[in-house]
Motif scaffolding. Structure first.
Motif, mmCIF file in Angstrom:
data_model
loop_
_atom_site.group_PDB
_atom_site.id
_atom_site.type_symbol
_atom_site.label_atom_id
_atom_site.label_comp_id
_atom_site.label_asym_id
_atom_site.label_seq_id
_atom_site.Cartn_x
_atom_site.Cartn_y
_atom_site.Cartn_z
ATOM 1 N N ILE A 119 4.657 10.327 -9.188
ATOM 2 C CA ILE A 119 3.987 10.847 -10.389
ATOM 3 C C ILE A 119 3.632 12.319 -10.192
ATOM 4 O O ILE A 119 3.819 13.150 -11.091
ATOM 5 C CB ILE A 119 2.723 10.017 -10.699
ATOM 6 C CG1 ILE A 119 3.123 8.599 -11.117
ATOM 7 C CG2 ILE A 119 1.894 10.678 -11.797
ATOM 8 C CD1 ILE A 119 1.951 7.647 -11.262
ATOM 9 N N GLU A 120 3.118 12.645 -8.981
ATOM 10 C CA GLU A 120 2.774 14.037 -8.682
ATOM 11 C C GLU A 120 4.023 14.919 -8.707
ATOM 12 O O GLU A 120 3.972 16.068 -9.158
ATOM 13 C CB GLU A 120 2.102 14.125 -7.311
ATOM 14 C CG GLU A 120 0.704 13.514 -7.290
ATOM 15 C CD GLU A 120 0.094 13.511 -5.902
ATOM 16 O OE1 GLU A 120 0.769 13.989 -4.961
ATOM 17 O OE2 GLU A 120 -1.054 13.049 -5.754
ATOM 18 N N ASP B 71 4.806 15.689 -12.184
ATOM 19 C CA ASP B 71 3.865 16.706 -12.678
ATOM 20 C C ASP B 71 4.266 18.097 -12.187
ATOM 21 O O ASP B 71 4.157 19.087 -12.926
ATOM 22 C CB ASP B 71 2.442 16.386 -12.209
ATOM 23 C CG ASP B 71 1.880 15.143 -12.886
ATOM 24 O OD1 ASP B 71 2.427 14.758 -13.936
ATOM 25 O OD2 ASP B 71 0.908 14.567 -12.360
ATOM 26 N N ASN C 89 3.949 1.474 -1.016
ATOM 27 C CA ASN C 89 4.621 1.554 -2.317
ATOM 28 C C ASN C 89 3.718 2.194 -3.363
ATOM 29 O O ASN C 89 4.169 3.010 -4.176
ATOM 30 C CB ASN C 89 5.037 0.153 -2.783
ATOM 31 C CG ASN C 89 6.461 -0.187 -2.381
ATOM 32 O OD1 ASN C 89 7.310 0.691 -2.274
ATOM 33 N ND2 ASN C 89 6.725 -1.446 -2.145
ATOM 34 N N ASN C 90 2.435 1.811 -3.336
ATOM 35 C CA ASN C 90 1.481 2.404 -4.281
ATOM 36 C C ASN C 90 1.362 3.910 -4.057
ATOM 37 O O ASN C 90 1.326 4.698 -5.008
ATOM 38 C CB ASN C 90 0.109 1.743 -4.134
ATOM 39 C CG ASN C 90 0.108 0.304 -4.621
ATOM 40 O OD1 ASN C 90 0.941 -0.076 -5.440
ATOM 41 N ND2 ASN C 90 -0.819 -0.499 -4.127
ATOM 42 N N GLN C 91 1.303 4.304 -2.761
ATOM 43 C CA GLN C 91 1.201 5.728 -2.444
ATOM 44 C C GLN C 91 2.471 6.471 -2.854
ATOM 45 O O GLN C 91 2.410 7.598 -3.356
ATOM 46 C CB GLN C 91 0.940 5.905 -0.946
ATOM 47 C CG GLN C 91 -0.431 5.405 -0.509
ATOM 48 C CD GLN C 91 -0.641 5.489 0.987
ATOM 49 O OE1 GLN C 91 0.275 5.829 1.729
ATOM 50 N NE2 GLN C 91 -1.839 5.183 1.437
ATOM 51 N N GLU D 190 4.464 5.654 -5.273
ATOM 52 C CA GLU D 190 4.452 5.780 -6.732
ATOM 53 C C GLU D 190 3.549 6.933 -7.171
ATOM 54 O O GLU D 190 3.877 7.671 -8.109
ATOM 55 C CB GLU D 190 3.984 4.467 -7.358
ATOM 56 C CG GLU D 190 5.025 3.354 -7.263
ATOM 57 C CD GLU D 190 4.515 2.028 -7.789
ATOM 58 O OE1 GLU D 190 3.361 2.001 -8.282
ATOM 59 O OE2 GLU D 190 5.252 1.031 -7.709
ATOM 60 N N GLU D 191 2.406 7.089 -6.475
ATOM 61 C CA GLU D 191 1.509 8.206 -6.790
ATOM 62 C C GLU D 191 2.192 9.541 -6.502
ATOM 63 O O GLU D 191 2.077 10.496 -7.283
ATOM 64 C CB GLU D 191 0.221 8.087 -5.971
ATOM 65 C CG GLU D 191 -0.683 6.940 -6.414
ATOM 66 C CD GLU D 191 -1.934 6.829 -5.562
ATOM 67 O OE1 GLU D 191 -2.145 7.719 -4.705
ATOM 68 O OE2 GLU D 191 -2.702 5.871 -5.752
ATOM 69 N N ILE D 192 2.909 9.601 -5.367
ATOM 70 C CA ILE D 192 3.629 10.833 -5.018
ATOM 71 C C ILE D 192 4.708 11.122 -6.057
ATOM 72 O O ILE D 192 4.934 12.272 -6.440
ATOM 73 C CB ILE D 192 4.257 10.709 -3.613
ATOM 74 C CG1 ILE D 192 3.151 10.630 -2.547
ATOM 75 C CG2 ILE D 192 5.171 11.894 -3.317
ATOM 76 C CD1 ILE D 192 3.669 10.325 -1.157
ATOM 77 N N HIS E 281 10.989 4.658 -1.126
ATOM 78 C CA HIS E 281 10.773 3.498 -1.998
ATOM 79 C C HIS E 281 11.823 2.421 -1.733
ATOM 80 O O HIS E 281 11.502 1.225 -1.662
ATOM 81 C CB HIS E 281 10.826 3.943 -3.457
ATOM 82 C CG HIS E 281 10.495 2.853 -4.430
ATOM 83 N ND1 HIS E 281 9.239 2.307 -4.539
ATOM 84 C CD2 HIS E 281 11.275 2.186 -5.325
ATOM 85 C CE1 HIS E 281 9.250 1.361 -5.459
ATOM 86 N NE2 HIS E 281 10.470 1.268 -5.947
ATOM 87 N N GLU F 169 0.832 -1.209 0.000
ATOM 88 C CA GLU F 169 0.000 0.000 0.000
ATOM 89 C C GLU F 169 0.865 1.257 0.000
ATOM 90 O O GLU F 169 0.609 2.209 -0.748
ATOM 91 C CB GLU F 169 -0.916 -0.010 1.226
ATOM 92 C CG GLU F 169 -1.886 1.160 1.272
ATOM 93 C CD GLU F 169 -2.811 1.098 2.475
ATOM 94 O OE1 GLU F 169 -3.447 2.113 2.777
ATOM 95 O OE2 GLU F 169 -2.894 0.022 3.109
#
Length: 279
Positions: A137-138, A141, A129-131, A133-135, A255, A127
């Protein structure tokens, strides 16, 4: 059949003492090939087995006798209230004849807790790790947004500089018009009444020059404000880039740590599962 075996005799003598030497609570069942010879229940594992009772076909020792090899059976808490593992072993005499069997039963609550903990750890790391990865990506951006802001700011500054040149040209023209108006007024005054019409035109030319100067002043003030905003945009984009770099660095560290935790969780899971492996 009668057990009449030195091997079984030895087990019957030592069986009552085994629980005292074991770190974990265990139950011990000793049989010949047909019936129960001895049963020593554990503190939490008591199946109510009686000496002389026939071997039940559902017991792990029955399977061990039939297959003439070690058999491991893992059972959940629905049977006797606690999860346990039963290990059945056939007993052979010195001639290789099957004379009986022994089963040792041991609660696996710790193993179950270890399994649950390792699975929770793996779930949590996944979970996180998923968060992460989202960070990440942000963060990418944010970097892209900062670059676009910088491009807009640079383009704005370039356009303002170009407008400054135009304003300077307008001011120069206004100054020349003003001088022209003054010269026209002087000339109109010199010729007297015949120059009255020319004097009116000269006055309008002077008014136009003054308005042009006033307009260029307003334009300069506006451009100055645009320059200030552009500078602020540059500062914001620089800070955004710094924050993005820092965020990316932190994300990479998190990570890496989560990857290490994931490896550790898998090792714990393997260790917990191996506690009941047959072999």
């Amino acid at each position: 059949m009668s057990y009449n075996s030195e091997e079984i005799d030895a087990l019957l003598k030592i069986a009552p003492l085994l629980n005292e030497f074991m770190l974990e609570d265990i139950g011990i069942l000793i049989t010949d090939t047909e019936k129960v010879l001895a049963y020593y229940p554990g503190e939490r594992l008591d199946f109510g087995i009686k000496v002389g009772e026939a071997i039940d076909k559902n017991w792990v020792v029955d399977e061990a006798l039939k297959q003439r090899r070690r058999v491991v059976n893992e059972v959940d808490e629905s049977v006797c209230g606690v999860p346990y593992i039963g290990v059945g072993n056939p007993i052979f005499n010195e001639n290789g004849t099957l004379v009986g069997g022994i089963t040792i039963s041991q609660p696996t609550e710790k193993k179950e807790r270890l399994l649950a903990m390792s699975k929770d750890l793996l779930s949590t790391t996944e979970e996180v790790n998923n968060q992460v990865e989202e960070i990440a990506i942000e963060a990418e951006d944010m970097v892209e947004m900062g670059e676009k802001l910088e491009e807009i700011s640079d383009e704005t500054e370039a356009r303002v500089r170009n407008t400054d040149n135009i304003v300077e040209i307008i001011k120069d023209i206004a100054d020349k018009i003003k001088i022209l108006g003054i010269n026209a007024s002087i000339e109109a005054a010199r010729v007297g009444e015949e120059g009255q019409g020319f004097a009116v035109v000269a006055k309008e030319v002077q008014n136009l020059a003054e308005k042009s100067v006033e307009s260029t002043t307003n334009i300069e003030e506006t451009l100055e404000k645009v320059n200030e905003i552009s500078s602020e945009l540059n500062n914001v984009s620089e800070k955004l880039a710094e924050a993005s770099d820092l965020q990316a660095s932190v994300v990479n560290k998190i990570h890496a740590e989560m990857q290490s935790l994931n490896v550790l969780g898998n090792k714990i899971l393997e260790m917990a599962e191996s506690l009941s492996d047959d072999g």
